[in-house]
Design an enzyme around this catalytic site. Structure first.
Site, mmCIF file in Angstrom:
data_model
loop_
_atom_site.group_PDB
_atom_site.id
_atom_site.type_symbol
_atom_site.label_atom_id
_atom_site.label_comp_id
_atom_site.label_asym_id
_atom_site.label_seq_id
_atom_site.Cartn_x
_atom_site.Cartn_y
_atom_site.Cartn_z
ATOM 1 N N GLU A 160 0.658 -1.308 0.153
ATOM 2 C CA GLU A 160 -0.031 0.001 -0.039
ATOM 3 C C GLU A 160 0.793 1.218 -0.154
ATOM 4 O O GLU A 160 0.778 2.115 0.881
ATOM 5 C CB GLU A 160 -0.853 0.071 1.166
ATOM 6 C CG GLU A 160 -2.041 -1.030 1.094
ATOM 7 C CD GLU A 160 -2.934 -1.170 2.412
ATOM 8 O OE1 GLU A 160 -2.640 -0.488 3.227
ATOM 9 O OE2 GLU A 160 -3.809 -2.058 2.457
ATOM 10 N N GLU A 281 -6.295 -10.820 -0.947
ATOM 11 C CA GLU A 281 -7.194 -10.698 0.240
ATOM 12 C C GLU A 281 -8.561 -10.531 -0.028
ATOM 13 O O GLU A 281 -9.242 -9.514 0.290
ATOM 14 C CB GLU A 281 -6.620 -9.369 0.886
ATOM 15 C CG GLU A 281 -4.952 -9.246 1.375
ATOM 16 C CD GLU A 281 -4.754 -7.891 2.023
ATOM 17 O OE1 GLU A 281 -5.694 -6.981 2.394
ATOM 18 O OE2 GLU A 281 -3.453 -7.553 2.270
#
Ligand code: GLA
Length: 371
Positions: A160, A281
């Site tokens: 991220e 995820e």
């Protein structure tokens, strides 16, 4: 006469069995009721879990469907190196032991992530740049070496780093990019924090002859603008002669907003960059917005969710030369981080198994390759 009849009966049985085997594709996989066997010719089937749930009795039967595992938190920096001179591998090592017991692989998650939950307290916004980069090198090197490649087949090297702000002048998140969720790693070191992490990961993997793929992992990769920024970053890293093997598309989706065309385009764009793709995820929220509340999952919502699951696994099968692993972020609906995100204490039902550990319609949908 009796002998002849027996002989013909035996021949007939062999022919029937051969016919049956051919009809179902000639292999055990095609007909299997076990999810990972069904996908044996396509990609790894993973689940994420936290330490407290690892040995939950009800989960043990479900594990048979998977051949990959991710530690939800316990391999993050703050967990395994709480201060510069102390390591705490006990929980992370329990995952490796479990993976060995189940005879499955693991995705290492994640070496460098700016989020406060993942950063050890010996690093903060006043850490000097040189010192931060040295800490990154030491952490990446020691962690990759500690776990080796017995079960780990990929590491999320950086998590991220890209901004959500389409109007930002930088591709990276920082305290200046205006999107919230600033990365103080970027504030301190700029792009060098990403380059250092990947450069060190490559060095450690290659010097130690480890068979581990190196990934960048992020969310909202179906969003073209954010994806373009991620691709730009990966090109920058590679332009330095540094390896990035794959992209982790987190895949936190929602039945109200998921679009197959966007998901497919994202995968195609990453493949065009020569990247291996992991869905890392995956969960599919059923809530429309922050005001939505439900007492139970309705059959209609479960069906809508099953359609999204079906689409995702179908598209991944289509590109399975490049999509090599698909992981759901949890095991069953009794435990999911989405019960507390983005709204605290709101039940969600995002996974393939329900609260009583039974396969949901989503599970049936991804087991059926016929449509
Ligand atoms: C991000 C991280 C994960 C996890 C989830 C929330 O997606 O990559 O490690 O922390 O948030 O569970």
């Amino acid at each position: 006469m009796k002998k002849l009849a027996k002989f013909f009966l035996a021949i007939t049985m062999v022919i029937t069995q051969l016919g049956w085997l051919m009809a179902c594709g000639g292999g055990k996989e095609a007909d299997s009721k076990v999810l990972y066997e069904k996908y044996a010719d396509y990609f790894k089937i993973g689940f994420a879990i936290n330490y407290e749930l690892l040995d939950l009795p009800e989960y043990q039967e479900i594990y048979k469907h998977f051949n990959s595992m991710t530690a939800e938190n316990e391999m993050k920096w703050a967990y395994i190196r709480p201060n510069a001179y102390q390591t705490s591998y006990q929980k992370a090592d329990a995952f490796v032991a479990k993976a060995k017991e189940l005879n499955i692989g693991m995705r290492g998650h994640a070496l460098v992530w700016h989020h406060t939950s993942a950063v050890p307290n010996y690093i903060n916004s006043s850490t000097p740049k040189d010192s931060l980069l040295t800490h990154i090198e030491n952490h990446v090197d020691a962690t990759i070496k500690h776990f080796g490649d017995d079960v780990i087949y990929a590491w999320d090297v950086v998590n991220e780093a890209i901004t959500d702000n389409d109007n930002s002048s930088s591709i990276y998140r920082s305290s200046k990019d205006g999107s919230g969720g600033a990365s103080f790693f970027y504030d301190i070191a700029g792009e060098d924090f990403v380059l250092t992490a990947f450069r060190q990961a490559q060095k450690t993997v290659e010097e130690n002859n480890l068979n581990i793929k190196l990934f960048y992992n992020d969310y909202n990769m179906n969003n073209q603008a954010k994806r373009n920024r991620a691709i730009k970053m990966i090109r920058n890293i590679r332009a330095q002669g540094i390896r990035v093997d794959g992209i982790g598309m987190q895949g936190h989706y929602n039945i109200h907003t998921y679009k197959e065309s966007e998901f497919k385009k994202a995968i195609q764009d990453f493949i065009a960059e020569g990247l291996e793709v992991h869905i890392t995820e995956l969960d599919i929220s059923i809530h429309k917005d922050d005001n939505s509340r439900l007492a139970a999952l309705t059959p209609e919502l479960e069906e809508a969710q099953a359609r999204v699951y079906k689409s995702i696994y179908k598209v991944c099968r289509e590109f399975s030369k490049h999509v090599t692993s698909v992981t759901t972020w949890g095991v069953a609906d009794d435990h999911t981080w989405l019960d507390n995100f983005p709204v605290k204490n709101r039940k969600n039902w995002p996974l393939l198994f329900n609260e009583t550990y039974q396969p949901k319609k989503g599970f049936e949908a991804i087991m059926d390759f016929s449509s």
